[in-house]
Design a protein around this motif. Structure first.
Motif, short mmCIF file in Angstrom:
data_model
loop_
_atom_site.label_atom_id
_atom_site.label_comp_id
_atom_site.label_asym_id
_atom_site.label_seq_id
_atom_site.Cartn_x
_atom_site.Cartn_y
_atom_site.Cartn_z
N CYS A 130 -19.03 33.00 19.19
CA CYS A 130 -18.73 32.50 17.84
C CYS A 130 -18.84 30.99 17.79
CB CYS A 130 -17.35 32.93 17.38
SG CYS A 130 -16.90 32.11 15.83
N PRO A 235 -26.88 33.09 19.56
CA PRO A 235 -26.95 33.22 21.03
C PRO A 235 -28.28 33.83 21.48
CG PRO A 235 -24.84 34.04 20.22
CD PRO A 235 -25.68 33.74 19.01
N ASN A 238 -31.56 32.46 23.27
CA ASN A 238 -31.76 32.12 24.68
C ASN A 238 -32.19 33.31 25.54
OD1 ASN A 238 -31.26 29.41 24.47
ND2 ASN A 238 -29.04 29.69 24.60
N PHE B 9 -18.49 23.66 18.53
CA PHE B 9 -17.12 23.82 18.04
C PHE B 9 -16.57 25.18 18.47
CE2 PHE B 9 -19.59 21.22 15.09
CZ PHE B 9 -18.93 20.02 15.26
N VAL B 10 -17.16 25.72 19.54
CA VAL B 10 -16.88 27.08 19.97
C VAL B 10 -15.64 27.11 20.88
CG1 VAL B 10 -18.39 26.75 21.96
CG2 VAL B 10 -17.98 29.06 21.11
N ARG B 11 -14.99 28.25 20.98
CA ARG B 11 -13.85 28.36 21.90
C ARG B 11 -14.33 28.91 23.24
NH1 ARG B 11 -10.58 30.53 19.05
NH2 ARG B 11 -8.86 29.07 19.08
N SER B 156 -26.16 31.96 29.14
CA SER B 156 -27.00 31.23 28.18
C SER B 156 -26.96 31.87 26.81
CB SER B 156 -28.44 31.21 28.69
OG SER B 156 -28.51 30.44 29.86
N VAL B 157 -26.88 33.19 26.76
CA VAL B 157 -26.87 33.89 25.48
C VAL B 157 -25.46 33.81 24.90
CG1 VAL B 157 -27.31 36.05 24.29
CG2 VAL B 157 -28.78 35.34 26.16
N SER B 158 -25.08 32.60 24.45
CA SER B 158 -23.76 32.33 23.88
C SER B 158 -23.94 31.08 23.04
CB SER B 158 -22.76 32.05 25.00
OG SER B 158 -23.02 30.78 25.55
N ASN B 159 -22.84 30.50 22.57
CA ASN B 159 -22.94 29.20 21.91
C ASN B 159 -22.11 28.17 22.65
OD1 ASN B 159 -24.76 29.25 19.66
ND2 ASN B 159 -23.41 30.80 18.79
N GLN B 160 -21.88 28.44 23.95
CA GLN B 160 -21.09 27.51 24.74
C GLN B 160 -21.91 26.28 25.09
OE1 GLN B 160 -17.79 27.92 25.75
NE2 GLN B 160 -17.78 29.67 24.35
N TRP B 163 -24.07 26.04 28.94
CA TRP B 163 -24.68 27.37 29.15
C TRP B 163 -25.83 27.61 28.20
CZ3 TRP B 163 -19.67 30.86 29.13
CH2 TRP B 163 -18.84 30.44 30.19
N SER B 164 -25.54 27.37 26.91
CA SER B 164 -26.55 27.72 25.91
C SER B 164 -27.58 26.61 25.74
CB SER B 164 -25.87 28.00 24.57
OG SER B 164 -25.23 26.82 24.10
N ASP B 165 -27.43 25.53 26.52
CA ASP B 165 -28.36 24.42 26.37
C ASP B 165 -29.43 24.38 27.46
OD1 ASP B 165 -27.07 23.37 24.06
OD2 ASP B 165 -25.45 22.70 25.36
#
Ligand SMILES: Nc1nc2c(c(=O)[nH]1)N[C@H]1C(S)=C(S)[C@@H](COP(=O)(O)OP(=O)(O)OC[C@H]3O[C@@H](n4cnc5c(=O)[nH]c(N)nc54)[C@H](O)[C@@H]3O)O[C@H]1N2
Ligand SMILES: Nc1nc2c(c(=O)[nH]1)N[C@H]1C(S)=C(S)[C@@H](COP(=O)(O)OP(=O)(O)OC[C@H]3O[C@@H](n4cnc5c(=O)[nH]c(N)nc54)[C@H](O)[C@@H]3O)O[C@H]1N2
Ligand code: SF4
Ligand code: SF4
Ligand code: SF4
Ligand code: SF4
Ligand code: SF4
Ligand SMILES: [Mo]
Lengths: 267, 299, 817
Positions: A130, A235, A238, B9-11, B156-160, B163-165
Motif C-alpha cells: 500500500c 508493485p 517490478n 509514504f508506505v508502512r 521488489s514487487v512492493s512499494n517499499q 526494494w521497489s527501486d
C-alpha cells in the motif's frame, strides 16, 4: 440527507481539505462504530496530531501540516494550517489487492476495497504494497486491518460513520460520479477565488486508475504525504524487471557452475 | 508534520527474523539442489558423493522454510494454507496469482519440496529410474533457481523504498544463495575421503558465483543510488562489509584452487582444509548479512 | 449577556445557529467556533460555500477556525473594544452607517444630559474610593411636559447620542487601533473596507463571539462595542445579522433563563433588593421606564404581571393580594453572590458548607490554589456529579496532606444529562426536548430527585421542629405525582404556567395577569407547553424543507420551540423599513402584508400597522423602544471604552493615567488579602486560556477515545520566543504567574507570534484549560497532574457588571525545565 445506497454502484469519498476544521469527529466516529480502542495515549509534539498515522486502530487520521506565514495577518482557506482527514483511498488499481496471495482483499458490490478477516492470514504483503501506508496488522487477530468504507453500514443503507459525523462536509460520501461533479464545481470556485494551487487528487485516473476516496488539496500532494502521480506506481511494475534480472543471473550462474565442474582428464 | 522530503509514504511490513532466515534457507535449499545437479551434469563420477550431500542439504533446508514462514504469520499461523486455497465464502478455489511473487512462491515451494524430497531419498536408495533422473534433476534445478531468487523479486514487487527501486534483488539473492550453497557443501565434503575430491571444484564454483554476486551488488547500489536512497544503505554499512568480506574470501580461495591440479592427491588437498572452514563460514555469514542489510534497509 | 440586555433589551443570542448561513460577512471575535462549536460551525461554512460570505477571525492564536477563515488577524487579547471602536469610527467618519435605521431604530437622536462627560478615561460620576460610578448623568434630557426623552432627528445637536458618540470614537484612528490591538494598520483597513459596506440595506453582517470577549474585566464593554457597531450598520433584527453569543454547555442558555446567576429571578426579572417593601417599590426600581411616546415598553408595562404570576406559581394559595403575593418570601440579598464572591466568602471563613452540582470549582475558578484553600475552609462540601472531579478529590490532590483538610466531603452520584430526558436550550434560544439516551448507572439519582428529596426532608424538619420564618418553605407549591421524584415533564408544564380560573395551560406570556389568576415558573417560557402539548418536542425539520421553512430563512417554526413566543430572530421588526418592507427582499425577517406581519413570529404586535402614527418602535423591551448606542444599563460606562486588562505589559495608549478598568472588582484588595497581581517586569508574556475541540472542559479526562486525541497538557509558544529560550516542541516547560505555576509540555508553533503594541514588542502564549489531577491522563502520569491546572495562573478579579473572571488575559513568565 444520506443518499439511498444500492449495490452495483460505485461509492466513495470526496474529502475537501479546504473546509476541514481538524475536529477529528471522523476519527472518533470511526472508532466508535468499528469498536476500535485506538492507540494508548502518546503526545507526539506534532502540531495537534497525536494519532500519528493510519493503522489497525486508526482507520481515519487527521493530518495537521503547519505552513503559517510569519505575517501577523494571513488568509486561512485551508492554505496556512493544512488539515486533511486521511483514509484508505479505495484505489481503482489497488496495490494491496494486487499482491495479496490469499484473495482476502476484494472489491465489494459498492466498488470499495475490503479485507475479508476470515480469509487474511497475516502475511503482510499488502502492508508492503500500500503506497499510502494505510494497512496495519492487528496483533490479537494476526490479520490486516483498514477502513472498510463501512461495508456493514452500506449494506444496511447507512452512510459511513465518518462522513455522517463530519460537521463541515469536508468528508462527502456518495456515488462516485456525483462526488466527481461536486469536486469539479468546488475546484472551479476555488480557482476563480484565486486559489490557483487548489487541485484534485485521485479524481481522474492519474493515480492508481483513480481513487474512490479522492481529495481536494490546497498544496502539492507530497505536502500531505501523498505520492504525486510520478511516484504513484503499482508493485507489479517490478515483476518483469525482477524476474529478467534473476533469469540473467541464473543463466550466468549455470554456465559458471558447469565450467567449474567440467570433467578433467587426470594423468 | 512536513513530508516534502519523503518520497515513499508506505508502512514497513515488519518482515524481520523469520523472513530473514527463510530467505537464507531458501537460498541454500534452491542453491544446493542446483549445484548438485550441475555436478551430476558436468562433473566427474567422483563428484557423485558431493552431489548427494548437496541433495541432503537441499532437503533439510527446504524442510525449515515452511516452518519459518508459518511462524512469521503469528496469531493467524493456522491459516498458512490460505496461501494456496482462497477460502472466500461463496467462491472457494485454488489461489494462484502469477503477478504476485508471494503466491507463485508458495506454489513453487510446494512443488520444489517434492523434488527436493525425492532427490534426497533417491540419493540414498535409488528410486528414480536411471533414464529419468537427469531430467528430474534438471526440472528440480530450474525450480531451485526460482526458489533461490523469487524472494528478491517478492521484495521488489512492493512499494517499499529500496526494494521497489531496484531490479537486482532476484539475481543478487540467487548468486549469493548459490555461493552459500557451494561454500556449505565445501565445508561438508572437506573431511570425507569419498567426497573430498569435489572440494576444489566447490571453491571454484563459489568463486564464479561470488563474482556474479559482486557484480549484482554494484548494480544494486547503482539502481538504489539512482532512486536517491543510498543514505538508507549507509546505516547498514557494517552488514555490507560482512557481505563483501564473504565475497572476497571466496574469490581469494577460488584463485588458489585454479592453480592446484585437481588430481585428488591427499597432500594437495590437506593444505586447504582449515581455510575452507574459515572461508565457508565467512561466505555463509556474508549471505546472511546481505539479506539482513537488504531487508532492514527498507523498514 | 448583561451588555446585550443593556443594548437591545434581552440577554441572549439575537439570531440563531442556522441563521448564520444568511450572512454576507461574518466577524468572529473572542470565539473559536470550529473548535468550541464544531456542529454549529457548519452554518458558517454554508454561508462561505453557498453564498460566498467572507469570514474574518480575530484571535490571539491562529486556530482551527482561522484555518478556514478568509482573513485571520492576530489580535492582542483584551483589545477588541479598540478593534470595534476603530470600525465604529470608520463607519461614522465616512457616513457608512444605515442612516434610516440609525435615525429611527436607535437612540442616536436622543439628547443626553449636559452633565454627562468623558475625560482621560473616566466618565462623569466616578468615585475613586468606592471604585464605582454614580450614573445619574448617564441619562437623557427629558421634556418636562411629557417626561419623555428629548430627541433631535437631524442628529445635529452636540448632545445627541450620535454626536457624543462620533466624538468619543474619533480617537480610535487606524493608527491608535493598531497600537492597541497589534493589528497592522493596513490589515485593519482591509477589514474596515469590508465592514464599511455592511451598512447598505441589501448587505448584512453577523458578529459572533463567545467567552473570548466575556472573560475580561472589560467583558461587558467588549461585547457592547460589537453590538453598537451592529446597530449603526442596521444589522440587528435581520436574518444573517445580529450580535450572536455562542453559549457554553449544551444547556447553559436554559440555566441562564432560569436564573443560574444570583442577581436575577427566572426570566431576567431582577432579584428584589433590600428596602423594597412591596411590589410597587420592586417594580418601580426594576422595570424599564417608557421614555418615548411610541415606545411600547413591553417589559416595563408587564413586569408586575410576570412577577406576580411567578410568585403565584411558587407559593400558590399562600400568595394573596393582601400579602403582596408573598413578595416577602423572596430573599433580598444585600451582598453580591456571584461565583467569585462565593469563594471569597469561603476564604474569609464565612461559609459553612457548599453544594456543587455539575460544576467543578477546583478546576474552573480563577487562582485555583486559592479556590482550593477556600474549599478547605468549609465545614462540609457536597459534590453532586456523575464522575469524580477535582472538587470531590481536592482533599487528597497531589501535594495535599489529607490530614490537613478538615472539610467533610460528600460525593452524591447523580445521573449525567445523557441519562435523563428534559430540554436543552441552545444558544439560539431553541428549547429542544430530548430523550434519555442511557439508563442511569449504579446508585446515581437525577439531580431534581435529589433536590426534591432534600427539600421534603427540610420541610419535615421545619414541620416537626419549627424554626425561623418557615413560611416560604411550607408554602412552596410542590404538587407533583411523586413529591420526591418529580417528572421533568411535570416541571416543564409548571414552568409554562396555567390559568387558575380555567385550569388550562397558558398559551402566551402576553396573557399573564397581576391579579393572581395566572401562574408561571419562568415567564419567557410561557407558551412552550400549552394545551397543544409540549411544543419543545416538535420535530418538523429538514425532512420537508419547503413545508417547514417556507421563507428559506431557516426559521423552521415547527421545530422545537424558542423563546420568546417561538420567535427565531429577535427584534425582527427592525428587519423591515418604516413601511414594513424588508430592508433586503431576498432576506425577509417579517413583512407587513397590509393587514398583518408575516414571516417569522413577529417580535411586535401581529397586526400593528406600521403607518399608524401610534405604531410602536421596534425594540419593544427597551423603555426607549429603540436600540441603545448609549446605555445606562452598564455600570462601567455608557459608551464602550478600551481599558487594559488588569495585568498588561503596556499602559493604555488612550489614557495611561486610567489604564485598566477603573471599576473592575479587585477581590483580594477589597478583602485585605495581599495583592496577587504581577508586573510586566517579572512576568513579561501575555497569556490566554481556552478550549481544545478534543475535550469538554475537565469531564472528558474520563473518556479514553478523547484523551488519546489530546493526551497531555501543553502550552502553545510562538516559535520566535521558543528559539530565544531554546525550547522545542515536546519539551517540558514551566509557566508561572504571580499566583501559581503549571508544568506541562511545549507546542512550538508559528500560529502564535510576536506583535507590536504601544510601540513595544510583546509575545502571547496559549494555555488550554482541560487538564487537572483527575482523569485518565493524570492517573497515567508520574506527577499525577500536580501542576496541570491552567487556573493556577489566572487572576482573582471580576468584571464590574457580571463579576466575570479575567481568564483570557494575564501575565506569566516561561522557562524550560
Ligand atoms: N470542544 C469543546 N467545546 C466547548 C467547550 C469545551 O470545553 N470543549 N466548552 C463550552 C463552553 S462552556 C463555552 S463557554 C464555549 C466557549 O467557546 P469559546 O469562547 O469559543 O472558547 P475559548 O476557547 O474559551 O475561547 C475562544 C477563543 O478566544 C480567543 N481569545 C482569548 N482572548 C481574546 C480576546 O481578547 N479577543 C479575541 N478576539 N479573542 C480572544 C482564544 O484564543 C480562543 O481561541 O465553548 C463551549 N464548547
Ligand atoms: N482559565 C479558564 N477557566 C475557565 C474557562 C476558561 O476559558 N479559562 N472557562 C469557564 C467556563 S465558560 C466554564 S462554563 C467553566 C466550565 O466548568 P465546568 O462546567 O465545571 O466544567 P465541566 O467539566 O463541564 O463540569 C461539568 C460537570 O458536570 C458533570 N455533569 C454532567 N451532566 C451532569 C448532570 O446532569 N448532573 C450533574 N450533577 N452533573 C453533571 C460532569 O460530570 C462534569 O464533572 O470553566 C470556566 N473556567
Ligand atoms: S489505499 Fe492502500 S489499502 Fe487502500 S486500496 Fe489503495 S492500496 Fe489498498
Ligand atoms: S495480510 Fe492478509 S490481506 Fe494482506 S496480503 Fe496478506 S493475506 Fe492479504
Ligand atoms: S468509512 Fe467507515 S471504516 Fe472507513 S474511515 Fe469512515 S468510518 Fe471508518
Ligand atoms: S470530521 Fe470533517 S472537519 Fe472534522 S476533522 Fe474530520 S474531516 Fe475534518
Ligand atoms: S458536543 Fe454537542 S453541543 Fe458541542 S458541538 Fe458537538 S454536538 Fe454540539
Ligand atoms: Mo462556559
Amino acid at each position: 440527507m444520506a443518499p439511498t445506497i444500492q449495490a452495483g454502484q460505485a461509492y466513495g469519498f470526496f474529502t475537501d481539505t479546504s473546509v476541514c476544521i481538524g475536529c477529528k469527529a471522523c476519527e472518533v466516529a470511526c472508532k466508535e462504530w468499528n469498536q476500535l480502542q485506538g492507540n494508548s495515549p502518546a503526545f507526539l509534539a506534532d502540531s495537534f496530531d497525536n494519532t500519528g498515522s493510519l493503522d489497525a486502530q486508526n482507520w481515519r487520521h487527521v493530518k495537521f501540516v503547519e505552513h503559517v506565514p510569519d505575517a501577523p495577518s494571513t488568509q486561512g482557506n485551508g492554505t496556512a494550517w493544512l488539515l486533511m482527514s486521511d483514509v484508505c483511498k479505495h484505489c481503482k488499481q489497488a496495490s494491496c489487492m494486487e499482491v495479496c496471495p490469499t484473495g482476502a482483499i476484494i472489491r465489494t458490490e459498492f466498488d470499495t476495497v475490503f479485507i475479508q478477516q476470515d480469509v487474511c492470514n497475516g502475511c503482510r504483503n499488502c502492508v508492503a504494497a500500500c503506497p499510502y501506508g494505510v494497512i496495519g496488522m492487528n496483533q490479537q487477530t494476526g490479520t490486516a486491518h483498514k477502513c472498510t468504507l463501512c461495508y456493514d453500514r452500506l449494506q444496511g443503507g447507512l452512510e459511513p460513520a465518518c462522513a455522517k459525523a463530519c460537521p463541515t462536509q469536508s468528508i462527502q460520501f456518495g456515488p462516485l460520479a456525483e462526488l466527481q461533479k461536486a469536486a469539479d464545481v468546488r475546484l472551479a470556485a476555488l480557482h476563480t477565488q484565486g486559489q490557483a494551487q487548489a487541485q484534485l487528487y485521485g479524481r481522474d485516473d492519474s493515480v492508481y486508475g483513480g481513487l474512490n476516496a479522492f481529495f481536494l488539496l490546497m498544496d502539492k500532494p507530497e505536502t500531505y504525504g501523498l505520492p504525486n502521480k510520478d511516484n504513484a506506481k503499482l508493485p507489479s511494475r517490478n515483476n518483469a524487471g525482477g524476474y529478467v534480472g534473476a533469469a540473467l543471473a541464473a543463466a550466468l550462474a549455470v554456465v559458471g557452475g558447469l565450467v567449474a565442474f567440467r570433467r578433467r582428464v587426470t594423468g | 508534520m512536513d513530508y516534502l522530503a519523503a518520497e515513499h509514504f508506505v508502512r514497513a511490513p515488519q518482515w524481520t527474523w523469520y523472513i530473514l532466515f527463510y530467505f537464507f534457507f531458501a537460498g541454500l535449499a534452491g542453491g544446493s539442489y542446483v549445484v548438485s545437479t550441475l555436478l551430476r551434469l558436468s562433473g566427474d563420477p567422483r563428484d557423485e558423493p558431493a552431489a548427494r550431500i548437496g541433495f541432503y542439504v537441499s532437503f533439510f533446508a527446504t524442510l525449515i522454510c515452511p516452518i519459518l514462514l508459518t511462524a512469521d504469520l503469528a496469531a493467524s499461523w493456522t491459516r498458512f494454507w490460505h496461501m494456496l486455497v482462497n477460502v472466500t465464502p461463496g467462491d472457494t478455489s485454488l489461489s494462484f496469482k502469477y503477478w504476485s511473487p508471494m503466491s507463485v512462491g508458495a506454489w513453487a515451494l510446494l512443488v520444489f519440496g517434492f523434488f527436493a524430497t525425492v532427490s534426497a531419498i533417491d540419493a540414498r536408495i535409488r528410486v528414480i529410474p536411471m533414464f529419468l533422473d537427469r531430467v528430474f534433476n534438471v526440472v528440480g534445478a530450474i525450480l531451485g533457481l526460482f526458489i533461490a531468487s523469487y524472494t528478491g523479486v517478492l521484495l521488489s514487487v512492493s512499494n517499499q523504498p529500496v526494494w521497489s527501486d531496484t531490479w537486482a534483488l532476484g539475481g543478487l539473492f540467487l548468486a549469493s544463495g548459490l555461493s552459500g550453497s557451494a561454500a556449505l557443501m565445501a565445508l561438508l565434503v572437506r573431511n570425507r575421503p569419498d567426497a573430498a575430491f569435489s572440494l576444489g571444484r566447490m571453491h571454484q564454483a563459489d568463486g564464479y558465483f561470488s563474482a556474479l554476486e559482486l557484480a549484482l551488488m554494484i548494480v544494486f547500489f547503482v539502481t538504489v543510488g539512482a532512486a536517491g536512497l543510498l543514505d538508507r544503505e549507509l546505516v547498514w554499512l557494517p552488514l555490507w562489509a560482512i557481505a563483501v568480506a564473504g565475497v572476497a574470501a571466496s574469490l581469494v580461495e577460488a584463485r588458489g584452487h585454479m592453480r592446484i591440479r585437481a588430481s585428488g592427491e591427499a597432500a594437495t588437498i590437506a593444505g586447504v582444509r582449515l581455510d575452507t572452514l574459515v572461508v565457508s563460514v565467512l561466505v555463509l555469514l556474508g549471505i546472511l548479512a546481505l539479506r539482513a542489510a537488504v531487508i532492514f534497509s527498507a523498514q | 449577556m448583561v451588555s446585550l440586555a443593556a443594548t437591545f433589551g434581552r440577554g441572549a443570542m439575537t439570531n440563531h445557529w442556522r441563521d448564520i448561513k444568511n450572512a454576507d460577512l461574518i466577524l468572529i471575535n473572542g470565539a473559536n467556533p470550529a473548535e468550541a462549536h464544531p456542529v454549529g460551525f457548519q452554518w458558517f461554512m454554508r454561508a462561505k460555500l453557498d453564498r460566498g460570505a467572507k469570514i474574518i477571525h480575530a484571535d490571539p492564536r491562529f486556530t482551527r477556525t482561522s484555518a478556514v477563515a478568509d482573513m485571520y488577524l492576530r489580535i492582542r487579547t483584551g483589545s477588541d473594544v479598540a478593534y470595534f471602536g476603530g470600525l465604529i469610527n470608520h463607519v461614522l467618519q465616512n457616513n457608512l452607517f444605515h442612516n434610516e435605521y440609525v435615525k429611527n431604530y436607535t437612540n442616536a437622536s436622543f439628547i443626553v444630559k449636559d452633565e454627562f462627560a468623558f475625560n482621560d478615561g473616566l466618565f462623569s460620576g466616578y468615585d475613586a474610593t468606592k471604585r464605582s460610578y454614580n450614573i445619574a448623568s448617564w441619562s437623557y434630557k427629558t421634556d418636562p411636559a411629557t417626561g419623555f426623552a428629548m430627541r433631535d432627528k437631524t442628529l445635529q445637536d452636540p448632545h445627541t447620542v450620535f454626536q457624543l458618540m462620533k466624538q468619543h470614537y474619533s480617537r480610535y484612528t487606524p493608527e491608535m487601533v493598531s497600537s492597541i490591538t497589534g493589528i497592522p494598520a493596513a490589515d485593519f483597513q482591509k477589514v474596515a473596507d469590508l465592514v464599511g459596506q455592511m451598512g447598505k440595506p441589501d448587505k448584512v453582517m453577523t458578529i459572533v463571539y463567545a467567552v473570548g470577549l466575556t472573560h475580561h474585566t472589560t467583558g461587558g464593554q467588549l461585547i457592547r462595542s460589537g453590538a453598537v457597531l451592529q446597530l449603526l450598520l442596521g444589522n440587528m433584527g435581520r436574518p444573517g445579522g445580529g450580535m450572536n453569543a455562542e453559549r457554553g454547555h449544551a444547556n447553559i442558555q436554559g440555566n441562564t433563563d432560569h436564573a443560574i446567576s444570583w442577581e436575577i429571578l427566572p426570566g431576567y426579572l431582577r432579584i428584589p433588593a433590600p428596602g423594597q417593601k412591596n411590589l410597587n417599590d420592586y417594580v418601580a426600581q426594576s422595570a424599564p421606564k417608557k421614555s418615548d411616546k411610541n415606545s411600547w415598553n413591553f417589559f416595563g408595562t408587564n413586569y408586575r404581571k410576570f412577577m406576580v404570576s411567578t410568585l403565584k406559581g411558587w407559593y400558590g394559595d399562600a400568595a394573596k393580594k393582601d400579602n403582596e403575593f408573598a413578595f416577602d418570601f423572596v430573599p433580598k440579598p444585600a451582598g453580591n453572590s456571584s461565583w467569585m464572591s462565593i469563594f471569597d466568602q469561603a476564604l474569609k471563613g464565612k461559609m459553612q458548607g457548599l453544594i456543587l452540582s455539575g460544576m467543578t470549582a477546583a478546576s474552573i475558578g480563577p487562582d485555583s490554589n486559592q479556590v482550593r484553600d477556600a474549599l478547605g475552609k468549609l465545614k462540609w462540601l457536597v459534590v453532586m456529579d456523575a464522575l469524580p472531579t477535582t472538587s470531590s478529590e481536592f482533599w487528597h490532590a497531589p501535594g495535599v496532606d489529607p490530614a490537613s483538610i478538615k472539610t467533610e466531603v460528600f460525593m452524591v452520584p447523580t445521573t449525567h444529562w445523557i441519562e435523563k430526558d428534559g430540554s436543552f436550550v441552545n444558544s439560539g434560544r431553541w428549547s429542544q426536548w430530548k430523550d434519555q439516551v442511557l439508563p442511569p448507572q449504579g446508585q446515581a439519582r437525577h439531580d431534581h430527585w435529589i433536590l426534591a428529596d432534600v427539600f421534603q426532608r427540610v420541610k419535615n424538619l421545619y414541620q416537626s421542629q419549627g424554626g425561623k420564618f418557615p413560611d416560604p418553605i411550607m408554602a412552596m407549591t410542590f404538587d407533583y405525582k411523586n413529591a420526591t421524584r418529580p417528572e421533568l415533564d411535570e416541571i416543564a408544564k409548571e414552568v409554562n404556567g396555567k390559568d387558575l380560573t380555567t385550569g388550562k395551560q397558558m398559551a402566551s406570556f402576553a396573557l399573564l395577569k397581576d391579579d393572581g389568576t395566572t401562574t408561571c415558573g419562568d415567564w419567557i417560557y410561557t407558551g412552550s407547553y400549552t394545551e397543544a402539548g409540549n411544543l419543545m418536542k416538535r420535530r418538523q425539520g429538514v425532512q420537508d424543507v419547503k413545508a417547514n421553512d417556507p421563507t428559506g430563512m431557516g426559521f423552521f417554526s415547527n421545530w422545537a420551540w424558542s423563546w420568546p413566543l417561538n420567535r427565531r430572530v429577535m427584534y425582527n421588526r427592525a428587519s423591515a423599513d418604516l413601511d414594513g418592507k424588508p430592508w433586503d427582499p431576498t432576506r425577509p425577517g417579517i413583512t407587513w402584508n397590509g393587514s398583518k406581519w408575516v414571516g417569522d413570529v413577529p417580535d411586535y404586535p401581529a397586526t400593528m400597522d406600521p403607518h399608524d402614527p401610534k405604531a410602536w418602535l421596534p425594540f419593544i423591551m427597551n423603555g426607549e423602544g429603540v436600540g441603545r448606542l448609549f446605555s445606562s444599563g452598564m455600570v462601567d460606562g455608557p459608551f464602550p471604552e478600551h481599558y487594559e486588562p488588569v495585568e498588561s505589559p503596556v499602559q493604555n495608549p488612550l489614557h495611561p493615567a486610567n489604564s485598566a478598568s477603573p471599576v473592575a472588582f479587585l477581590y483580594d484588595k477589597a478583602a485585605g488579602r495581599p495583592d496577587r497581581f504581577g508586573t510586566a517586569k517579572e512576568f513579561p508574556y501575555i497569556a490566554t486560556s481556552y478550549r481544545l475541540t478534543e475535550h469538554e472542559h475537565y469531564v472528558t479526562q474520563h473518556v479514553p477515545h478523547l484523551v488519546q486525541l489530546q493526551p497531555k497538557p501543553f502550552v502553545e509558544i510562538p516559535q520566535e520566543l521558543a528559539s530565544e529560550k531554546g525550547i522545542k516542541s515536546g519539551d517540558q516547560v514551566r509557566v508561572f504567574s504571580k499566583r501559581g505555576k503549571v508544568e506541562v509540555l511545549a507546542v512550538v508553533t508559528k500560529r502564535l507570534g510576536a506583535m507590536t503594541v504601544a510601540g513595544q514588542k510583546v509575545y502571547q502564549i496559549g494555555i488550554p484549560i482541560h487538564w487537572g489531577y483527575v482523569g485518565v491522563s493524570a492517573d497515567g502520569d508520574p506527577s499525577k497532574g500536580r501542576y496541570w491546572l491552567a487556573n493556577a495562573l489566572t487572576p482573582f478579579v471580576g468584571d464590574a457588571n457580571a463579576r466575570t473572571p479575567e481568564f483570557k488575559a494575564f501575565l506569566v513568565n516561561l522557562e524550560k525545565m
